[in-house]
Design an enzyme around this catalytic site. Structure first.
Site, PDB file in Angstrom:
ATOM      1  N   LYS A   1       1.914  -3.667   6.645  1.00  0.00           N
ATOM      2  CA  LYS A   1       2.349  -3.635   5.237  1.00  0.00           C
ATOM      3  C   LYS A   1       3.858  -3.447   5.177  1.00  0.00           C
ATOM      4  O   LYS A   1       4.554  -4.104   4.411  1.00  0.00           O
ATOM      5  CB  LYS A   1       1.636  -2.515   4.478  1.00  0.00           C
ATOM      6  CG  LYS A   1       0.163  -2.767   4.283  1.00  0.00           C
ATOM      7  CD  LYS A   1      -0.098  -4.005   3.419  1.00  0.00           C
ATOM      8  CE  LYS A   1      -1.531  -4.439   3.419  1.00  0.00           C
ATOM      9  NZ  LYS A   1      -1.782  -5.768   2.872  1.00  0.00           N
TER      10      LYS A   1
ATOM     11  N   SER B   1       0.839  -1.200   0.000  1.00  0.00           N
ATOM     12  CA  SER B   1       0.000   0.000   0.000  1.00  0.00           C
ATOM     13  C   SER B   1       0.868   1.242   0.000  1.00  0.00           C
ATOM     14  O   SER B   1       1.973   1.251   0.564  1.00  0.00           O
ATOM     15  CB  SER B   1      -0.852  -0.037   1.273  1.00  0.00           C
ATOM     16  OG  SER B   1      -1.483   1.201   1.492  1.00  0.00           O
TER      17      SER B   1
ATOM     18  N   TYR C   1      -2.199  -1.224  11.080  1.00  0.00           N
ATOM     19  CA  TYR C   1      -2.443  -1.767   9.733  1.00  0.00           C
ATOM     20  C   TYR C   1      -1.300  -1.376   8.799  1.00  0.00           C
ATOM     21  O   TYR C   1      -0.715  -2.216   8.110  1.00  0.00           O
ATOM     22  CB  TYR C   1      -3.778  -1.251   9.157  1.00  0.00           C
ATOM     23  CG  TYR C   1      -3.868  -1.491   7.663  1.00  0.00           C
ATOM     24  CD1 TYR C   1      -4.089  -2.766   7.151  1.00  0.00           C
ATOM     25  CD2 TYR C   1      -3.649  -0.449   6.748  1.00  0.00           C
ATOM     26  CE1 TYR C   1      -4.110  -2.996   5.783  1.00  0.00           C
ATOM     27  CE2 TYR C   1      -3.668  -0.670   5.383  1.00  0.00           C
ATOM     28  CZ  TYR C   1      -3.901  -1.942   4.906  1.00  0.00           C
ATOM     29  OH  TYR C   1      -3.908  -2.172   3.555  1.00  0.00           O
TER      30      TYR C   1
END
Ligand code: NAD
Ligand code: WQD
Length: 342
Positions: free
Chosen positions: A156, A127, A152
């Site tokens: 990544k 992302s 979150y």
């Protein structure tokens, strides 16, 4: 015989669109999903679009024994596309362990099995969140990553490192991390799309639900950013364009066209749009007037980001093709179908 591709998270939003594009390119697809954020009905709709029902197994990839059992029964998988993850930024702040366990352990289980069962290739969903607020725009793949704003986002970043280190230690493995900017829209058939659980956190689902009457008004978070009109800027990419990039990445790995065993590509359009530009674009594309109001900034939001797509365009030979209005209209057509609006 067609090459077999394991798509984890294949009943989810980006995964389902990618399954359709893989099938259109002649790949045989096996989907694994625990249905924690998607529905089994998606398989029917994939089948309606492509005429092919992908093989499906429901289990949790964070369960090492179940993941290994899958690989003992499914031989000759040519590559994995790993979409399966928890992805709600706000929830990750409340439940960091859930996010670290689900997102990190799933990838590690897959990599263990790749080594043990000789599955050489993986494409990983990363992302643009790994860039935070970059100093210089647009962002290239060489733009330094920043400390994550959320658990979150950190999953990544750490997953990219896990992938890089594991590939470095196991030269038989090859991987591509694709850093998505903001995926939006739906398949032109309106048979698959994004269906958030509860109140949407992301802009476009909130817009389409407001237009459909499920929400009273869209809150535009902030109009005092240093941008064209004061609202925040993002690079919104059509989900079908994004799905096609995965097929290109798989072709690249299977045909040995990769330049290094671990590669990273930005997937965006190269153009930033403000929140208010998205609102106006939606109204223009659909003819629906949107009820919105400007409120304060959302905590943790960055001001502006968009991709430099040169490397993906030149090296992958891939380019986002669909325009914003076509994309916003596809999101609206999907919302209408889901809500039974004529
Ligand atoms: P999604 O929630 O629609 O799809 C993810 C799928 O994975 C869901 O169907 C869910 O049920 C499944 N899943 C989750 N944990 C699992 C597990 N442990 N075992 C098996 N299945 C599991 O999300 P999406 O928007 O399609 O995102 C796909 C990937 O792309 C994710 O890794 C996400 O972090 C990443 N990504 C998404 C965006 C975005 O804005 N949508 C942006 C950048 C990156
Ligand atoms: C876009 C813009 C909001 C809702 C998040 C994750 C990121 C990535 C994509 C996965 C922002 C504004 C939003 C609303 C608004 N996911 N907005 N009113 O924040 O760029 O990124 O999803 O990796 O990690 O953080 O996307 O769609 O939430 O917001 O004004 O009701 O729309 O403030 O400027 P974001 P978004």
């Amino acid at each position: 015989m067609a090459d077999k591709i394991l798509v984890t998270g294949g009943t989810g939003y980006i995964g389902s669109h990618t399954v359709v594009e893989l099938q259109a390119s002649g790949y045989e697809v096996i989907v694994v999903d625990n249905l924690s954020n998607s529905s089994i009905d998606v398989l029917d709709n994939i089948e309606q679009i492509s005429g092919i029902r992908p093989a499906f197994e429901q289990f949790d990839l964070a369960d090492g024994a179940k993941t290994e059992d899958f690989f003992t029964r499914n031989k000759n998988i040519a590559a994995i596309i790993h979409f399966a993850a928890s992805k709600a930024v706000g929830e990750s702040v409340e439940k960091p362990l859930l996010y670290y366990r689900n997102n990190l352990v799933s990838l590690m289980n897959l990599l263990d099995c790749q080594i043990k069962y000789d599955v050489p290739n993986i494409v990983f969903s990363s992302s643009c969140t790994v860039y935070g607020q970059p100093e210089v725009l647009p962002v290239t793949e060489k733009t330094p990553r920043k400390d994550a704003e959320s658990p979150y986002g950190n999953t990544k970043r750490v997953n990219e490192d896990i992938l890089n280190d594991t590939i470095h230690a196991n030269p038989q493995l090859k991987g591509i991390a694709l850093r998505y900017f903001n995926p939006i829209g739906a398949h032109p058939s309106a048979l698959i799309g994004e269906l958030p659980l509860g109140v949407p956190q992301n802009l476009v689902p909130f817009i389409t639900q407001t237009a459909a009457g499920l929400r009273d008004e869209l809150k535009v978070f902030g109009d005092d950013y240093d941008t064209v009109d004061g609202s925040a800027v993002r690079d919104y990419i059509n989900v079908v364009d994004l799905a096609k990039a995965h097929v290109v990445a798989i072709n690249r790995l299977l045909q040995g066209k990769n330049k290094a065993n671990y590669e990273i590509f930005n997937l965006g359009t190269g153009t930033g749009l403000s929140v208010l530009e998205v609102v106006t674009g939606f109204e223009k594309a659909t003819g629906v007037k949107l009820n919105y109001k400007i409120v304060g900034r959302r905590a943790g939001d960055i001001e502006k980001i968009w991709a430099d797509t040169t490397y993906a365009n030149e090296e992958l030979g891939w380019k986002a093709e669909k325009g914003t209005e076509e994309t916003l209209l596809s999101a609206w057509n999907w919302e209408k179908r889901v809500r039974g609006i004529k």
